[in-house]
Design a protein around this motif. Sequence first.
Motif, PDB file in Angstrom:
ATOM      1  N   PRO A  52       0.832  -1.208   0.000  1.00 29.95           N
ATOM      2  CA  PRO A  52       0.000   0.000   0.000  1.00 29.95           C
ATOM      3  C   PRO A  52       0.869   1.262   0.000  1.00 29.95           C
ATOM      4  CG  PRO A  52       0.065  -0.973   2.192  1.00 29.95           C
ATOM      5  CD  PRO A  52       0.781  -1.933   1.288  1.00 29.95           C
ATOM      6  N   GLY A  53       0.231   2.366  -0.299  1.00 25.47           N
ATOM      7  CA  GLY A  53       0.919   3.653  -0.212  1.00 25.47           C
ATOM      8  C   GLY A  53       1.644   4.078  -1.464  1.00 25.47           C
ATOM      9  N   LEU A  54       1.527   3.314  -2.560  1.00 29.95           N
ATOM     10  CA  LEU A  54       2.196   3.677  -3.806  1.00 29.95           C
ATOM     11  C   LEU A  54       1.231   4.445  -4.711  1.00 29.95           C
ATOM     12  CD1 LEU A  54       3.962   0.277  -4.654  1.00 29.95           C
ATOM     13  CD2 LEU A  54       4.908   2.215  -3.377  1.00 29.95           C
ATOM     14  N   ASP A  55       1.759   5.448  -5.402  1.00 35.78           N
ATOM     15  CA  ASP A  55       0.908   6.128  -6.378  1.00 35.78           C
ATOM     16  C   ASP A  55       0.848   5.285  -7.653  1.00 35.78           C
ATOM     17  OD1 ASP A  55       3.166   6.674  -8.009  1.00 35.78           O
ATOM     18  OD2 ASP A  55       3.505   8.596  -7.035  1.00 35.78           O
ATOM     19  N   GLU A  56       0.068   5.728  -8.633  1.00 35.41           N
ATOM     20  CA  GLU A  56      -0.170   4.917  -9.828  1.00 35.41           C
ATOM     21  C   GLU A  56       1.124   4.616 -10.582  1.00 35.41           C
ATOM     22  OE1 GLU A  56      -2.814   4.967 -13.958  1.00 35.41           O
ATOM     23  OE2 GLU A  56      -3.142   6.479 -12.406  1.00 35.41           O
ATOM     24  N   GLY A  57       1.973   5.623 -10.729  1.00 36.94           N
ATOM     25  CA  GLY A  57       3.231   5.404 -11.433  1.00 36.94           C
ATOM     26  C   GLY A  57       4.134   4.424 -10.704  1.00 36.94           C
ATOM     27  N   ALA A  93      -2.346  -4.338  -9.378  1.00 36.26           N
ATOM     28  CA  ALA A  93      -1.972  -2.938  -9.228  1.00 36.26           C
ATOM     29  C   ALA A  93      -3.139  -2.116  -8.690  1.00 36.26           C
ATOM     30  CB  ALA A  93      -1.493  -2.370 -10.557  1.00 36.26           C
ATOM     31  N   ALA A  94      -4.354  -2.567  -8.998  1.00 39.97           N
ATOM     32  CA  ALA A  94      -5.587  -1.932  -8.523  1.00 39.97           C
ATOM     33  C   ALA A  94      -6.696  -2.959  -8.687  1.00 39.97           C
ATOM     34  CB  ALA A  94      -5.887  -0.655  -9.326  1.00 39.97           C
ATOM     35  N   PRO A  95      -7.843  -2.761  -8.029  1.00 36.57           N
ATOM     36  CA  PRO A  95      -8.917  -3.753  -8.167  1.00 36.57           C
ATOM     37  C   PRO A  95      -9.308  -4.037  -9.609  1.00 36.57           C
ATOM     38  CG  PRO A  95      -9.393  -2.250  -6.364  1.00 36.57           C
ATOM     39  CD  PRO A  95      -8.181  -1.706  -7.058  1.00 36.57           C
ATOM     40  N   ASP A  96      -9.163  -3.059 -10.491  1.00 37.69           N
ATOM     41  CA  ASP A  96      -9.536  -3.251 -11.889  1.00 37.69           C
ATOM     42  C   ASP A  96      -8.342  -3.104 -12.834  1.00 37.69           C
ATOM     43  OD1 ASP A  96      -9.109  -0.588 -11.521  1.00 37.69           O
ATOM     44  OD2 ASP A  96     -10.940   0.082 -12.537  1.00 37.69           O
ATOM     45  N   LYS A  99       6.594  -0.893 -10.039  1.00 34.51           N
ATOM     46  CA  LYS A  99       6.803  -2.027  -9.143  1.00 34.51           C
ATOM     47  C   LYS A  99       6.291  -3.316  -9.781  1.00 34.51           C
ATOM     48  CE  LYS A  99       7.799  -4.083  -5.237  1.00 34.51           C
ATOM     49  NZ  LYS A  99       9.198  -4.322  -4.818  1.00 34.51           N
ATOM     50  N   ALA A 100       5.119  -3.255 -10.395  1.00 30.91           N
ATOM     51  CA  ALA A 100       4.549  -4.439 -11.041  1.00 30.91           C
ATOM     52  C   ALA A 100       5.452  -4.932 -12.165  1.00 30.91           C
ATOM     53  CB  ALA A 100       3.155  -4.131 -11.576  1.00 30.91           C
TER      54      ALA A 100
END
Length: 208
Positions: free
Chosen positions: A86-91, A124-127, A96-97
């Motif tokens: 947690p705590g990572l922005d989108e970029g 990376a996100a739920p969707d 990371k992924a």
Amino acid sequence: MRFPVSFAQQRLWFLEQLAPGEPTYNMPYAFWLEGPLDAHALQRAMDAMVARHAVLRTSIVAFDGVPEQVVADTGAVPIEHIELPPGLDEGERTRKAESIAGELARQPFDLATAPLIRMALIVAAPDRHLFVLVMHHSISDGSSMKILIDELSAVYRAETAGVPASLPPLLMEYSDYAVWQQDCIRGEELDRQLSYWREQLRGAPQVL
């Protein structure tokens, strides 16, 4: 069941003996999946692929120094689920992924231990997921990887729609091809080709 290896598999097995534990012949594939994803349906679709394609249950095992294909009656390729911290922005989540995908691509396979394929879903996100597929070249090439992805996608769509998947029957397995190939190159034909290459190598420059 045991089958002869193809010449390509024999070459890759030999190279593995020279440099064991190297990821040189890994075939990685990764792409982003945008939108809702049913991970359970995806796993069921992969289970169907393993049941359909014997090569996904195949390992390369040496018996008295001679490699053979060993095809298990059943098998599984569990899709690893990786949650980003947690705590990572989108970029940061994207980077990371993709970094994790690179690490998965570089992990070596043990040719004597099936499956010679690994899969992961990096959340990376739920969707938004990064789907990672890595296969060893001894059981795959560019064309067969495309076939696997196309069929996996078709079965996944059927699973999520609650309808039976419709795939054409397989005309042959890779083990059938290997048997045919070995049968073609034996006896006089094998002697002829060996003689040809001995002559070519005899005239080749020496490399010190």
